[in-house]
Motif scaffolding. Structure first.
Motif, PDB file in Angstrom:
ATOM      1  N   HIS A 193      16.235  69.526   5.026  1.00 17.66           N
ATOM      2  CA  HIS A 193      15.529  70.019   3.846  1.00 17.66           C
ATOM      3  C   HIS A 193      15.747  69.055   2.677  1.00 17.66           C
ATOM      4  CE1 HIS A 193      15.994  73.749   6.249  1.00 17.66           C
ATOM      5  NE2 HIS A 193      14.787  73.999   5.774  1.00 17.66           N
ATOM      6  N   ALA A 194      14.655  68.464   2.195  1.00 16.44           N
ATOM      7  CA  ALA A 194      14.749  67.474   1.117  1.00 16.44           C
ATOM      8  C   ALA A 194      15.379  68.061  -0.138  1.00 16.44           C
ATOM      9  CB  ALA A 194      13.359  66.912   0.805  1.00 16.44           C
TER      10      ALA A 194
ATOM     11  N   GLY B 170      19.904  68.223  -4.023  1.00 15.27           N
ATOM     12  CA  GLY B 170      20.988  68.956  -4.665  1.00 15.27           C
ATOM     13  C   GLY B 170      22.338  68.327  -4.396  1.00 15.27           C
ATOM     14  N   LEU B 171      22.555  67.902  -3.159  1.00 11.60           N
ATOM     15  CA  LEU B 171      23.809  67.256  -2.809  1.00 11.60           C
ATOM     16  C   LEU B 171      23.953  65.911  -3.524  1.00 11.60           C
ATOM     17  CD1 LEU B 171      23.919  68.053   1.012  1.00 11.60           C
ATOM     18  CD2 LEU B 171      25.362  69.029  -0.778  1.00 11.60           C
ATOM     19  N   ARG B 172      22.854  65.188  -3.641  1.00 13.13           N
ATOM     20  CA  ARG B 172      22.887  63.915  -4.370  1.00 13.13           C
ATOM     21  C   ARG B 172      23.354  64.128  -5.807  1.00 13.13           C
ATOM     22  NH1 ARG B 172      20.288  58.827  -4.418  1.00 13.13           N
ATOM     23  NH2 ARG B 172      19.131  59.291  -2.514  1.00 13.13           N
ATOM     24  N   GLN B 173      22.828  65.174  -6.435  1.00 15.09           N
ATOM     25  CA  GLN B 173      23.191  65.451  -7.823  1.00 15.09           C
ATOM     26  C   GLN B 173      24.670  65.834  -7.939  1.00 15.09           C
ATOM     27  OE1 GLN B 173      20.643  68.265  -9.763  1.00 15.09           O
ATOM     28  NE2 GLN B 173      21.946  68.457 -11.564  1.00 15.09           N
ATOM     29  N   ILE B 174      25.137  66.680  -7.033  1.00 15.08           N
ATOM     30  CA  ILE B 174      26.535  67.103  -7.070  1.00 15.08           C
ATOM     31  C   ILE B 174      27.469  65.915  -6.883  1.00 15.08           C
ATOM     32  CG2 ILE B 174      28.291  68.423  -5.818  1.00 15.08           C
ATOM     33  CD1 ILE B 174      26.059  70.469  -5.175  1.00 15.08           C
ATOM     34  N   ILE B 175      27.162  65.087  -5.904  1.00 17.00           N
ATOM     35  CA  ILE B 175      28.012  63.935  -5.599  1.00 17.00           C
ATOM     36  C   ILE B 175      27.960  62.894  -6.717  1.00 17.00           C
ATOM     37  CG2 ILE B 175      28.272  61.972  -4.013  1.00 17.00           C
ATOM     38  CD1 ILE B 175      27.349  63.933  -1.771  1.00 17.00           C
ATOM     39  N   ALA B 176      26.780  62.709  -7.304  1.00 18.37           N
ATOM     40  CA  ALA B 176      26.623  61.710  -8.362  1.00 18.37           C
ATOM     41  C   ALA B 176      27.461  62.028  -9.592  1.00 18.37           C
ATOM     42  CB  ALA B 176      25.151  61.590  -8.751  1.00 18.37           C
ATOM     43  N   GLU B 177      27.765  63.301  -9.802  1.00 23.49           N
ATOM     44  CA  GLU B 177      28.542  63.700 -10.973  1.00 23.49           C
ATOM     45  C   GLU B 177      30.041  63.457 -10.798  1.00 23.49           C
ATOM     46  OE1 GLU B 177      27.450  67.741 -11.613  1.00 23.49           O
ATOM     47  OE2 GLU B 177      25.446  67.246 -12.381  1.00 23.49           O
TER      48      GLU B 177
ATOM     49  N   ALA C 119      19.648  61.363   5.473  1.00 23.57           N
ATOM     50  CA  ALA C 119      18.817  61.445   6.661  1.00 23.57           C
ATOM     51  C   ALA C 119      18.294  62.857   6.811  1.00 23.57           C
ATOM     52  CB  ALA C 119      19.628  61.048   7.899  1.00 23.57           C
ATOM     53  N   GLY C 120      17.077  62.973   7.367  1.00 28.49           N
ATOM     54  CA  GLY C 120      16.467  64.277   7.556  1.00 28.49           C
ATOM     55  C   GLY C 120      16.392  64.700   9.006  1.00 28.49           C
ATOM     56  N   SER C 121      16.892  63.852   9.898  1.00 31.28           N
ATOM     57  CA  SER C 121      16.874  64.175  11.328  1.00 31.28           C
ATOM     58  C   SER C 121      18.051  63.501  12.005  1.00 31.28           C
ATOM     59  CB  SER C 121      15.572  63.694  11.977  1.00 31.28           C
ATOM     60  OG  SER C 121      15.542  62.273  12.036  1.00 31.28           O
TER      61      SER C 121
END
Length: 210
Positions: free
Chosen positions: A10-11, A16-23, A33-35
């Motif tokens: 799920h994109a 959301g994970l990108r935002q959490i990790i970036a902080e 990856a999506g698959s």
């Protein structure tokens, strides 16, 4: 800097994970990856320190993919991030090689705690799950729920049967023969005591196994 690969089909979850990790100043969102195929290609392309893996990545079983990752990248820690409750999948995931398990509904702080703990070479489960594991060890008992008696392959087929798929459809999805899937189905019914496909569908639905 801890380089993290994220795999979820799920994109919106990946964003959301990108935002959490970036902080987090000590973490780097280093790839996504999506698959299953995309993830394996990504992991082969450059080094990572940790993988955050959705337990259900498309049609591929997360447990099966986890075993593949640990076989090809034995030193790469994997944190399972799942919508399913810990008491359903955590022990199975840990036995397959996961370094930790976090539910998607948990706060971002728990995810970051789990990532840092796993990156340091330790394992992570919630305090409640750790207590359950300790109790099971102290009593010397094995998991008692019917689906927990199944092997990983049987459990994968069990989940697919629980979605209403036929033996033929499952054989096509998993690239197995119809005879092999039928044999697994028979063993599933024997081990769980369930009555036919209808019983499996009802059980899988009521236990939120899909």
């Amino acid at each position: 800097m801890i380089r993290i690969a994220v795999a979820d089909d799920h994109a919106v979850v990946r964003r959301g994970l990108r935002q959490i990790i970036a902080e987090a100043s000590d973490l780097e969102f280093a790839g996504e990856a999506g698959s299953a195929d995309e993830l394996l290609t990504l992991l082969r392309s450059r080094p990572f320190d940790l993988v955050v893996l959705d337990l259900m990545l498309g049609m591929r079983s997360g447990i099966d993919l986890l075993k593949h990752i640990k076989s090809e990248f034995p030193r790469l820690p994997v944190l399972i991030l799942s919508m399913h409750a810990e008491n359903v999948f955590a022990i199975r995931a840990l036995r397959a090689g996961a370094a930790g398990y976090v539910q998607k509904e948990e706060a971002a702080e728990e995810l970051l705690t789990a990532i840092r703990r796993i990156a340091s070479g330790k394992t992570y489960v919630s305090p409640a799950m750790a207590e359950r594991i300790a109790d099971d060890v102290a009593r010397g008992t094995e998991e008692a729920l019917p689906h927990e008696r199944l092997s990983d392959r049987e459990f994968e087929i069990f989940q697919l049967l629980g979605t209403g798929r036929s033996v033929t459809e499952i054989a096509n999805v998993l690239n197995l023969s119809v005879k092999t899937v039928s044999t697994h189905r028979m063993r599933i019914l024997e081990k769980t005591g369930l009555q036919g496909n209808a019983g499996i569908v009802e059980y899988v639905t009521s236990h939120r196994l899909r």
